[in-house]
Design a protein around this motif. Sequence first.
Motif, mmCIF file in Angstrom:
data_model
loop_
_atom_site.group_PDB
_atom_site.id
_atom_site.type_symbol
_atom_site.label_atom_id
_atom_site.label_comp_id
_atom_site.label_asym_id
_atom_site.label_seq_id
_atom_site.Cartn_x
_atom_site.Cartn_y
_atom_site.Cartn_z
ATOM 1 N N VAL A 193 97.049 -22.758 -30.729
ATOM 2 C CA VAL A 193 96.161 -21.595 -30.759
ATOM 3 C C VAL A 193 96.635 -20.562 -29.741
ATOM 4 O O VAL A 193 97.152 -20.915 -28.683
ATOM 5 C CB VAL A 193 94.692 -21.987 -30.476
ATOM 6 N N ARG A 225 91.936 -14.152 -31.810
ATOM 7 C CA ARG A 225 92.487 -15.504 -31.708
ATOM 8 C C ARG A 225 93.131 -15.894 -33.022
ATOM 9 O O ARG A 225 92.663 -15.497 -34.092
ATOM 10 C CB ARG A 225 91.381 -16.499 -31.347
ATOM 11 N N ARG A 278 94.312 -19.508 -34.691
ATOM 12 C CA ARG A 278 94.381 -20.968 -34.567
ATOM 13 C C ARG A 278 95.213 -21.520 -35.708
ATOM 14 O O ARG A 278 94.887 -21.319 -36.881
ATOM 15 C CB ARG A 278 92.986 -21.587 -34.566
#
Length: 361
Positions: A108, A134, A136
Amino acid sequence: MTFTLKPKYLALWATILLYACNPSVNEAQELDPVYGQELAKLYKSKGVKEVFIEEEQSNNKTVTRTKQLVSYQLLNKSGLVTRLETAFGDKISRRVDTEYDTQGKLVVTTMYDLAANQTATSGREGIVWRPASRKRMIASGSEAAGKYTWDATKEEWWQTSTIRTWEKNDTTYEETRDLHPHYLGPSWEVTRTYAVGSSNQIQREDQLSFSPKGMGESDYSYTKVENGKITEAGDVKFEPMLFAYTQQHPEARQQTVSKHGYSTVMDKLARQYTGELEPNKTFTCNAKGHLVKKISYGRETTYQRHASGLLVASKQVYSANVGILTYYYYNDKGLLVKEVSRSLRGEPGETFYYRYTYYGK
């Protein structure tokens, strides 16, 4: 004068952002031409915990910027970067954190911006960060693989796309699908990574995009690896095969009139042929496997090395009598502590200083 990250730090930033998960095709030579070896392994062997990079600038023999912090790196005990902070403009203002699994595979990556009303500083003291986005790669707990943005009101991550990775017939696929499509409808991207050629020296990466109207623009690139070293990288072109293909398949000629139809036909060719390789980067190594010359988009850089492989000087040429000469200095651990650049005409330029902290100290 506005500070611009040197190419190797831009490369480090870009590699983290682009999630270069396949170590056989990432351009480690570009990330670290200094030591002549993999940087993570070197930092692990030296027990490096933090790296501080400061810059001083000169123009016309006058110091135009005194020494100030432009990059900070926090490493885990495996030598992998887990936090990277950089200066854009002239202040530390960007941050990216990375997490890895036990095999060192990227799991991540999280981007941070300065918090509201936070003023960038010339150092790191007092900086307040807020999450921004973000990506992931591998699901963990209740958080699925995908891309996320930070909802500051609810103080939680909001998923914007899904990510799915699988392998089939020696090809690795990564699919990213939007969860909240724009007015044109859902869109998605697929990346194919695989080896071609009799000895699998050519690593292909096909980046495809789709919308409800059909296939969008696609990008086909390659990296050539010989004896474990990257020797060439560039684009793969299929236009030369298009005429012969439409001659054999007249129905495809009309299909190529539209943008989506053209992309579909080109991808058929991409799945059938190796294509014509158009290098935009070449790398030359010496007998010990150390990089001694790189040509990137016509710009040549040569590297002068110590017998140990450490870089002593580099020369980057833009055009006749225009370029940069850089000298490199090391501490007793063999770690870079200073690099001094000047123009080929002798005018002083940038000086970078490196400081380190170590695990166990």
